[in-house]
Scaffold this motif. Structure first.
Motif, PDB file in Angstrom:
ATOM      1  N   ALA A 105      -8.261  22.202  10.404  1.00 13.61           N
ATOM      2  CA  ALA A 105      -8.928  21.097   9.746  1.00 13.61           C
ATOM      3  C   ALA A 105      -7.786  20.064   9.840  1.00 13.61           C
ATOM      4  CB  ALA A 105      -9.435  21.556   8.653  1.00 13.61           C
ATOM      5  N   VAL A 106      -8.358  18.815  10.153  1.00 16.46           N
ATOM      6  CA  VAL A 106      -7.241  17.560   9.685  1.00 16.46           C
ATOM      7  C   VAL A 106      -8.027  16.413   9.250  1.00 16.46           C
ATOM      8  CG1 VAL A 106      -7.155  16.919  12.209  1.00 16.46           C
ATOM      9  CG2 VAL A 106      -5.297  16.471  10.724  1.00 16.46           C
ATOM     10  N   VAL A 107      -7.690  15.632   8.567  1.00 17.77           N
ATOM     11  CA  VAL A 107      -8.147  14.250   8.022  1.00 17.77           C
ATOM     12  C   VAL A 107      -7.201  13.321   8.759  1.00 17.77           C
ATOM     13  CG1 VAL A 107      -8.867  12.946   6.322  1.00 17.77           C
ATOM     14  CG2 VAL A 107      -9.558  15.242   6.268  1.00 17.77           C
ATOM     15  N   SER A 108      -7.659  12.008   9.418  1.00 21.31           N
ATOM     16  CA  SER A 108      -6.757  11.163   9.814  1.00 21.31           C
ATOM     17  C   SER A 108      -7.192   9.917   9.254  1.00 21.31           C
ATOM     18  CB  SER A 108      -7.042  11.186  11.459  1.00 21.31           C
ATOM     19  OG  SER A 108      -6.625  12.398  11.996  1.00 21.31           O
ATOM     20  N   GLY A 109      -6.207   9.133   9.083  1.00 21.02           N
ATOM     21  CA  GLY A 109      -6.231   7.639   8.550  1.00 21.02           C
ATOM     22  C   GLY A 109      -5.344   6.745   9.037  1.00 21.02           C
ATOM     23  N   THR A 110      -5.462   5.448   8.446  1.00 20.98           N
ATOM     24  CA  THR A 110      -4.427   4.521   8.941  1.00 20.98           C
ATOM     25  C   THR A 110      -4.161   3.932   7.670  1.00 20.98           C
ATOM     26  OG1 THR A 110      -5.944   3.749  10.831  1.00 20.98           O
ATOM     27  CG2 THR A 110      -4.341   2.296  10.011  1.00 20.98           C
ATOM     28  N   LEU A 111      -2.796   3.778   7.437  1.00 19.09           N
ATOM     29  CA  LEU A 111      -2.251   3.061   6.373  1.00 19.09           C
ATOM     30  C   LEU A 111      -2.218   1.894   6.267  1.00 19.09           C
ATOM     31  CD1 LEU A 111      -0.455   3.715   4.017  1.00 19.09           C
ATOM     32  CD2 LEU A 111       1.754   3.193   5.638  1.00 19.09           C
ATOM     33  N   LEU A 112      -2.923   1.094   5.362  1.00 22.60           N
ATOM     34  CA  LEU A 112      -3.120  -0.226   5.261  1.00 22.60           C
ATOM     35  C   LEU A 112      -2.078  -1.135   4.438  1.00 22.60           C
ATOM     36  CD1 LEU A 112      -7.134  -0.169   4.433  1.00 22.60           C
ATOM     37  CD2 LEU A 112      -5.960  -0.506   6.518  1.00 22.60           C
ATOM     38  N   GLU A 113      -1.490  -0.560   3.333  1.00 19.26           N
ATOM     39  CA  GLU A 113      -0.494  -1.293   2.634  1.00 19.26           C
ATOM     40  C   GLU A 113       0.046  -0.224   1.612  1.00 19.26           C
ATOM     41  OE1 GLU A 113      -1.459  -4.317  -0.059  1.00 19.26           O
ATOM     42  OE2 GLU A 113      -3.385  -3.790  -0.456  1.00 19.26           O
ATOM     43  N   THR A 114       1.158  -0.541   1.419  1.00 18.70           N
ATOM     44  CA  THR A 114       2.019   0.019   0.183  1.00 18.70           C
ATOM     45  C   THR A 114       2.353  -1.135  -0.876  1.00 18.70           C
ATOM     46  OG1 THR A 114       2.963   1.812   1.760  1.00 18.70           O
ATOM     47  CG2 THR A 114       4.016   1.675  -0.295  1.00 18.70           C
ATOM     48  N   ARG A 115       1.934  -0.553  -1.885  1.00 15.07           N
ATOM     49  CA  ARG A 115       2.042  -1.638  -3.103  1.00 15.07           C
ATOM     50  C   ARG A 115       2.441  -1.037  -4.502  1.00 15.07           C
ATOM     51  NH1 ARG A 115      -4.461  -2.370  -3.176  1.00 15.07           N
ATOM     52  NH2 ARG A 115      -5.040  -0.767  -4.507  1.00 15.07           N
ATOM     53  N   LYS A 116       2.461  -1.692  -5.456  1.00 10.97           N
ATOM     54  CA  LYS A 116       2.629  -1.178  -6.745  1.00 10.97           C
ATOM     55  C   LYS A 116       1.340  -1.092  -7.648  1.00 10.97           C
ATOM     56  CE  LYS A 116       7.404  -2.395  -8.448  1.00 10.97           C
ATOM     57  NZ  LYS A 116       8.058  -3.094  -9.302  1.00 10.97           N
ATOM     58  N   GLY A 117       1.316  -0.170  -8.145  1.00  8.09           N
ATOM     59  CA  GLY A 117      -0.177   0.076  -8.943  1.00  8.09           C
ATOM     60  C   GLY A 117      -0.291  -0.767 -10.222  1.00  8.09           C
ATOM     61  N   GLN A 152       3.791   2.463 -10.700  1.00  8.58           N
ATOM     62  CA  GLN A 152       4.026   3.389  -9.490  1.00  8.58           C
ATOM     63  C   GLN A 152       3.588   2.838  -8.197  1.00  8.58           C
ATOM     64  OE1 GLN A 152       5.131   6.331 -10.129  1.00  8.58           O
ATOM     65  NE2 GLN A 152       5.143   7.229  -8.316  1.00  8.58           N
ATOM     66  N   PHE A 153       4.250   3.338  -7.321  1.00  4.22           N
ATOM     67  CA  PHE A 153       4.121   2.736  -5.814  1.00  4.22           C
ATOM     68  C   PHE A 153       2.623   3.650  -5.499  1.00  4.22           C
ATOM     69  CE2 PHE A 153       8.466   1.054  -5.945  1.00  4.22           C
ATOM     70  CZ  PHE A 153       8.255  -0.175  -5.356  1.00  4.22           C
ATOM     71  N   GLU A 154       1.970   2.806  -4.858  1.00  3.97           N
ATOM     72  CA  GLU A 154       0.753   3.733  -4.097  1.00  3.97           C
ATOM     73  C   GLU A 154       0.515   3.177  -2.871  1.00  3.97           C
ATOM     74  OE1 GLU A 154      -1.949   2.594  -7.190  1.00  3.97           O
ATOM     75  OE2 GLU A 154      -2.648   0.673  -6.276  1.00  3.97           O
ATOM     76  N   SER A 155      -0.136   3.978  -2.128  1.00  5.72           N
ATOM     77  CA  SER A 155      -0.602   3.683  -0.578  1.00  5.72           C
ATOM     78  C   SER A 155      -1.926   3.297  -0.464  1.00  5.72           C
ATOM     79  CB  SER A 155       0.173   4.554   0.336  1.00  5.72           C
ATOM     80  OG  SER A 155       1.468   4.538   0.479  1.00  5.72           O
ATOM     81  N   PRO A 187       2.501  -0.760   7.488  1.00  7.45           N
ATOM     82  CA  PRO A 187       1.170  -0.847   7.701  1.00  7.45           C
ATOM     83  C   PRO A 187       0.749  -0.849   8.979  1.00  7.45           C
ATOM     84  CG  PRO A 187       2.037  -2.381   6.141  1.00  7.45           C
ATOM     85  CD  PRO A 187       3.213  -1.806   6.937  1.00  7.45           C
ATOM     86  N   GLY A 188      -0.497  -0.189   9.357  1.00  9.31           N
ATOM     87  CA  GLY A 188      -1.043   0.134  10.644  1.00  9.31           C
ATOM     88  C   GLY A 188      -0.554   1.440  11.089  1.00  9.31           C
ATOM     89  N   ALA A 189       0.083   2.096  10.528  1.00  8.77           N
ATOM     90  CA  ALA A 189       0.578   3.343  11.115  1.00  8.77           C
ATOM     91  C   ALA A 189      -0.397   4.589  11.049  1.00  8.77           C
ATOM     92  CB  ALA A 189       2.161   3.881  10.371  1.00  8.77           C
ATOM     93  N   ALA A 190      -0.522   5.592  11.732  1.00 16.43           N
ATOM     94  CA  ALA A 190      -1.617   6.598  11.710  1.00 16.43           C
ATOM     95  C   ALA A 190      -1.106   7.636  10.696  1.00 16.43           C
ATOM     96  CB  ALA A 190      -1.668   7.264  12.916  1.00 16.43           C
ATOM     97  N   ILE A 226     -10.062  -1.831  11.520  1.00 15.29           N
ATOM     98  CA  ILE A 226      -9.119  -1.965  10.310  1.00 15.29           C
ATOM     99  C   ILE A 226      -8.737  -3.328  10.236  1.00 15.29           C
ATOM    100  CG2 ILE A 226      -6.927  -1.049  10.040  1.00 15.29           C
ATOM    101  CD1 ILE A 226      -8.699   1.160   9.923  1.00 15.29           C
ATOM    102  N   ASP A 227      -8.553  -3.677   8.946  1.00 13.72           N
ATOM    103  CA  ASP A 227      -8.239  -5.197   8.580  1.00 13.72           C
ATOM    104  C   ASP A 227      -7.037  -4.795   7.734  1.00 13.72           C
ATOM    105  OD1 ASP A 227      -8.041  -7.482   7.851  1.00 13.72           O
ATOM    106  OD2 ASP A 227      -9.557  -7.568   6.298  1.00 13.72           O
TER     107      ASP A 227
END
Length: 171
Positions: free
Chosen positions: A57-69, A91-94, A29-32, A114-115
């Protein structure tokens, strides 16, 4: 400005600031996170379609959490045969917050903060339970069990009646 990206075998239309739930991505969590497979860019009437992707072209984001759906239930049945099987799968989802969309000489950035609060805590807050309902760590046995010094003293055992039974047996 928006973009259509491809990740996890699916396509998503995103803008800067969007919250995106995708197939599991590696990272803490918090990784680019950067999505390089941008299929289309658009801003108003101007649309740039890639063949198959838009160059540069590139889309950038921040990983908030990895959880189960959500749980998917699998139910099999053959009628009149007594055959029924129930199984489930999660299923695992990010969860990713899109921070910028860049390409074709233009860039759109998200100016928010980012929270990294997980969904479990947010759900507890929504039900009015607050953060106290979700323990941050598992309590250690020392915290959970009272100390032995605080325990009440044990009573002395009653004397055994062994002497009485031997006198009766001899008489």
């Amino acid at each position: 400005m928006y973009a259509v990206i491809k990740t996890g075998g699916k396509q998503y239309r995103v803008q800067a600031g969007d919250l995106l739930v995708v197939e599991k991505l590696e990272g803490e969590p918090g990784a680019a996170v950067a999505f390089g497979e941008v299929l289309m860019l658009g801003e108003g009437e101007a649309v740039t379609v890639g063949a198959p992707t838009v160059d540069g072209a590139v889309v950038s984001g921040t990983l908030l959490e990895t959880r189960k759906g959500e749980k998917v239930k699998i139910f099999k049945k053959i009628r009149r045969q007594g055959y029924r099987r129930t199984r489930g799968h999660r299923q695992f989802e990010s969860v990713v917050r899109v921070t910028s969309v860049a390409g074709a000489g233009k860039e759109a950035k998200w100016e928010g903060s980012i929270d990294l609060t997980p969904k479990v805590i947010l759900n507890a807050r929504a039900r009015g339970l607050g953060d106290a309902a979700v323990p941050a760590t598992i309590p250690t046995p020392v915290e959970a069990a009272p100390a032995k010094a605080e325990a009440a003293p044990k009573k002395k055992a009653a004397p055994k009646k062994a002497a009485a039974t031997t006198e009766e047996g001899e008489a």
